[in-house]
Design a protein around this motif. Structure first.
Motif, PDB file in Angstrom:
ATOM      1  N   ARG A   1       1.146  10.799   3.385  1.00  0.00           N
ATOM      2  CA  ARG A   1       0.071  10.969   4.574  1.00  0.00           C
ATOM      3  C   ARG A   1       0.293   9.646   5.426  1.00  0.00           C
ATOM      4  O   ARG A   1      -0.701   9.222   6.080  1.00  0.00           O
ATOM      5  CB  ARG A   1      -1.175  10.978   3.835  1.00  0.00           C
ATOM      6  CG  ARG A   1      -1.816  12.524   3.274  1.00  0.00           C
ATOM      7  CD  ARG A   1      -3.358  12.546   3.100  1.00  0.00           C
ATOM      8  NE  ARG A   1      -4.134  12.301   4.044  1.00  0.00           N
ATOM      9  CZ  ARG A   1      -4.117  13.400   5.221  1.00  0.00           C
ATOM     10  NH1 ARG A   1      -3.735  14.734   4.873  1.00  0.00           N
ATOM     11  NH2 ARG A   1      -5.011  13.385   6.067  1.00  0.00           N
ATOM     12  N   GLY A   2       1.316   9.443   5.927  1.00  0.00           N
ATOM     13  CA  GLY A   2       1.742   8.636   6.886  1.00  0.00           C
ATOM     14  C   GLY A   2       1.544   7.095   6.353  1.00  0.00           C
ATOM     15  O   GLY A   2       2.201   6.156   6.976  1.00  0.00           O
ATOM     16  N   LYS A   3       1.377   6.718   5.284  1.00  0.00           N
ATOM     17  CA  LYS A   3       1.513   5.389   4.623  1.00  0.00           C
ATOM     18  C   LYS A   3       2.684   5.373   3.650  1.00  0.00           C
ATOM     19  O   LYS A   3       2.825   5.828   2.733  1.00  0.00           O
ATOM     20  CB  LYS A   3      -0.028   5.173   3.900  1.00  0.00           C
ATOM     21  CG  LYS A   3      -1.080   5.464   4.867  1.00  0.00           C
ATOM     22  CD  LYS A   3      -2.486   4.904   3.892  1.00  0.00           C
ATOM     23  CE  LYS A   3      -3.599   5.225   5.076  1.00  0.00           C
ATOM     24  NZ  LYS A   3      -4.825   4.775   4.286  1.00  0.00           N
ATOM     25  N   LEU A   4       3.003   3.821   3.559  1.00  0.00           N
ATOM     26  CA  LEU A   4       4.122   3.680   2.709  1.00  0.00           C
ATOM     27  C   LEU A   4       3.586   3.488   1.452  1.00  0.00           C
ATOM     28  O   LEU A   4       2.629   3.044   0.882  1.00  0.00           O
ATOM     29  CB  LEU A   4       4.797   2.349   3.143  1.00  0.00           C
ATOM     30  CG  LEU A   4       5.638   2.199   4.279  1.00  0.00           C
ATOM     31  CD1 LEU A   4       5.671   0.707   4.633  1.00  0.00           C
ATOM     32  CD2 LEU A   4       6.921   2.957   3.929  1.00  0.00           C
ATOM     33  N   HIS A   5       4.564   4.066   0.142  1.00  0.00           N
ATOM     34  CA  HIS A   5       4.263   4.112  -0.933  1.00  0.00           C
ATOM     35  C   HIS A   5       5.616   3.856  -1.846  1.00  0.00           C
ATOM     36  O   HIS A   5       6.457   4.665  -1.573  1.00  0.00           O
ATOM     37  CB  HIS A   5       3.779   5.442  -1.552  1.00  0.00           C
ATOM     38  CG  HIS A   5       2.089   5.709  -1.350  1.00  0.00           C
ATOM     39  ND1 HIS A   5       1.167   5.141  -2.237  1.00  0.00           N
ATOM     40  CD2 HIS A   5       1.438   6.053  -0.382  1.00  0.00           C
ATOM     41  CE1 HIS A   5      -0.118   5.380  -1.731  1.00  0.00           C
ATOM     42  NE2 HIS A   5       0.007   5.784  -0.485  1.00  0.00           N
ATOM     43  N   GLY A   6       5.777   3.060  -2.729  1.00  0.00           N
ATOM     44  CA  GLY A   6       6.777   2.436  -3.442  1.00  0.00           C
ATOM     45  C   GLY A   6       7.853   1.672  -2.517  1.00  0.00           C
ATOM     46  O   GLY A   6       7.207   0.871  -1.492  1.00  0.00           O
ATOM     47  N   ARG A   7       8.910   1.518  -2.809  1.00  0.00           N
ATOM     48  CA  ARG A   7       9.708   0.298  -2.383  1.00  0.00           C
ATOM     49  C   ARG A   7      10.271   0.970  -0.928  1.00  0.00           C
ATOM     50  O   ARG A   7      10.551   2.016  -0.629  1.00  0.00           O
ATOM     51  CB  ARG A   7      11.125  -0.113  -2.815  1.00  0.00           C
ATOM     52  CG  ARG A   7      11.826  -1.025  -2.486  1.00  0.00           C
ATOM     53  CD  ARG A   7      12.629  -1.858  -3.519  1.00  0.00           C
ATOM     54  NE  ARG A   7      11.715  -2.736  -4.477  1.00  0.00           N
ATOM     55  CZ  ARG A   7      12.126  -3.479  -5.466  1.00  0.00           C
ATOM     56  NH1 ARG A   7      13.477  -3.663  -5.497  1.00  0.00           N
ATOM     57  NH2 ARG A   7      11.281  -3.966  -6.155  1.00  0.00           N
ATOM     58  N   ALA A   8      10.096  -0.086   0.043  1.00  0.00           N
ATOM     59  CA  ALA A   8      10.766   0.262   1.279  1.00  0.00           C
ATOM     60  C   ALA A   8      11.081  -0.989   2.022  1.00  0.00           C
ATOM     61  O   ALA A   8      11.046  -2.424   1.544  1.00  0.00           O
ATOM     62  CB  ALA A   8       9.437   0.598   2.344  1.00  0.00           C
ATOM     63  N   THR A   9      12.070  -0.784   3.104  1.00  0.00           N
ATOM     64  CA  THR A   9      13.009  -1.876   3.948  1.00  0.00           C
ATOM     65  C   THR A   9      12.846  -1.557   5.088  1.00  0.00           C
ATOM     66  O   THR A   9      13.052  -0.788   5.775  1.00  0.00           O
ATOM     67  CB  THR A   9      14.365  -2.055   3.247  1.00  0.00           C
ATOM     68  OG1 THR A   9      14.487  -2.200   2.011  1.00  0.00           O
ATOM     69  CG2 THR A   9      15.309  -2.921   4.119  1.00  0.00           C
ATOM     70  N   ALA A  10      12.410  -2.788   5.770  1.00  0.00           N
ATOM     71  CA  ALA A  10      12.486  -2.872   7.396  1.00  0.00           C
ATOM     72  C   ALA A  10      13.685  -3.786   7.615  1.00  0.00           C
ATOM     73  O   ALA A  10      13.877  -4.682   7.248  1.00  0.00           O
ATOM     74  CB  ALA A  10      11.077  -3.701   7.867  1.00  0.00           C
ATOM     75  N   GLN A  11      14.421  -3.132   8.563  1.00  0.00           N
ATOM     76  CA  GLN A  11      15.442  -3.609   9.124  1.00  0.00           C
ATOM     77  C   GLN A  11      15.210  -4.035  10.770  1.00  0.00           C
ATOM     78  O   GLN A  11      15.143  -2.926  11.472  1.00  0.00           O
ATOM     79  CB  GLN A  11      16.832  -2.664   8.926  1.00  0.00           C
ATOM     80  CG  GLN A  11      17.989  -3.244   9.545  1.00  0.00           C
ATOM     81  CD  GLN A  11      18.705  -4.287   8.779  1.00  0.00           C
ATOM     82  OE1 GLN A  11      18.645  -4.497   7.646  1.00  0.00           O
ATOM     83  NE2 GLN A  11      18.964  -5.277   9.772  1.00  0.00           N
TER      84      GLN A  11
END
Length: 313
Positions: free
Chosen positions: A87-97
């Motif tokens: 629903r548009g929100k981060l869940h779990g591992r994420a990377t910002a580059q």
């Protein structure tokens, strides 16, 4: 000061990306400019345009995809955040580059729950500095490791311990790799990036200090064990033996009394290795003033001393 960030949201909202003239929406969601899919902001982010590349479910970013946050006119500005969205929100591992190869913060990898970083965070800076540990905060203490990269001013230095707002704060260990402290190590308390509180300092030459620190200096009371076998116990001021203290010498003998800037000064008692004793005034490491000298055969001189010499009456 080293470059520690507060969180992915604070990094993206700290002026690294232009906020242009946008206004944050009241429900916390941005509308993707390429498909009208909603992507959620962190509360600390200023509003920026976003493009969503992934599945859109019920009008929200959903599943694995990339949300690219950028500036209105500059295509080389912003971050591409890759991860799983619910629903548009981060869940779990994420990377910002970072889209800009010259950006101060290049990548941020973290574990998220409901768009909030929890448990783990890793940040890589443009000069090779790396932070890894608990998600950073400017309001509470977290634990992590910061290693300075080869292109930074303090290349090779390493800190591991507690921090707050990107500053060493609490208990931690620092390994020094640069002159004049190369090879030294400090373990102890920190306050606002400075050695303050109780701690242990291991010198590269083999000396060891344990005691009080204030503003990065040995200050208060502490014990110094010298590599040559000498030992000092007592008061310190700005890295100097200063105040009252005892010194024990490897070859035998000892001194107890006043100190001023590493020199015996004031009232004191000096025990020589041959059994003789001087007790009285010292000035700048010399017997000077009134004192008593006891020879090893028991004879006693009591009177004036001048620049380490007895003054015959």
């Amino acid at each position: 000061m080293h470059k520690l960030s507060l969180s992915i949201a604070l990094l993206l909202g700290a002026g690294l990306v232009s906020s242009s003239a946008f206004t944050k929406p009241s429900d916390g969601y941005a509308i993707s400019t390429n498909n009208a899919c909603k992507v959620y902001y962190h509360p600390d982010l200023t509003y920026r345009q976003v493009k969503w590349h992934g599945n859109c479910k019920d009008g929200y970013a959903d599943g694995y995809g990339v949300a690219t946050w950028g500036c209105q006119q500059n295509t080389n500005c912003g971050y591409a955040v890759t991860g799983t969205y619910v629903r548009g929100k981060l869940h779990g591992r994420a990377t910002a580059q970072a889209l800009d190869p010259q950006a101060e913060v290049q990548t941020i990898t973290a574990d998220y729950q409901n768009n909030i970083a929890t448990g783990y965070e890793k940040i890589i800076f443009d000069d090779g500095n790396v932070y890894e540990g608990e998600p950073q905060s400017h309001t509470k203490i977290y634990r992590g490791t910061f290693v300075w990269g080869q292109n930074s001013e303090w290349a090779g230095d390493r800190y591991e311990g507690e921090m707050i707002g990107g500053r060493h704060h609490g208990f931690g260990t620092y390994w020094y790799a640069n002159a004049p402290y190369a090879g030294d190590r400090y373990e102890g308390e920190w306050k606002d990036n400075e050695r303050t509180g109780r701690g242990k300092y291991f010198f590269a030459n083999g000396d060891y200090y344990e005691g009080d620190f204030v503003n990065n200096s040995m200050h208060g009371t502490g014990v110094m064990l010298y590599a040559n076998g000498n030992r000092y116990e007592g008061e310190w001021q700005n890295d100097y033996r200063h105040g009252q203290g005892k010194s024990f010498y490897a070859e035998g003998g000892s001194y107890e009394g006043g100190w001023r800037y590493d020199l015996k000064h004031g009232k004191g008692k000096l025990n020589y290795t041959n059994g003789e004793i001087y007790e009285g005034d010292f000035v700048d490491d010399e017997r000077h003033g009134q004192g008593k000298f006891i020879y090893k055969d028991g004879a006693v001189y009591e009177g004036d001393f001048w620049q380490d010499e007895m003054i015959a009456r």
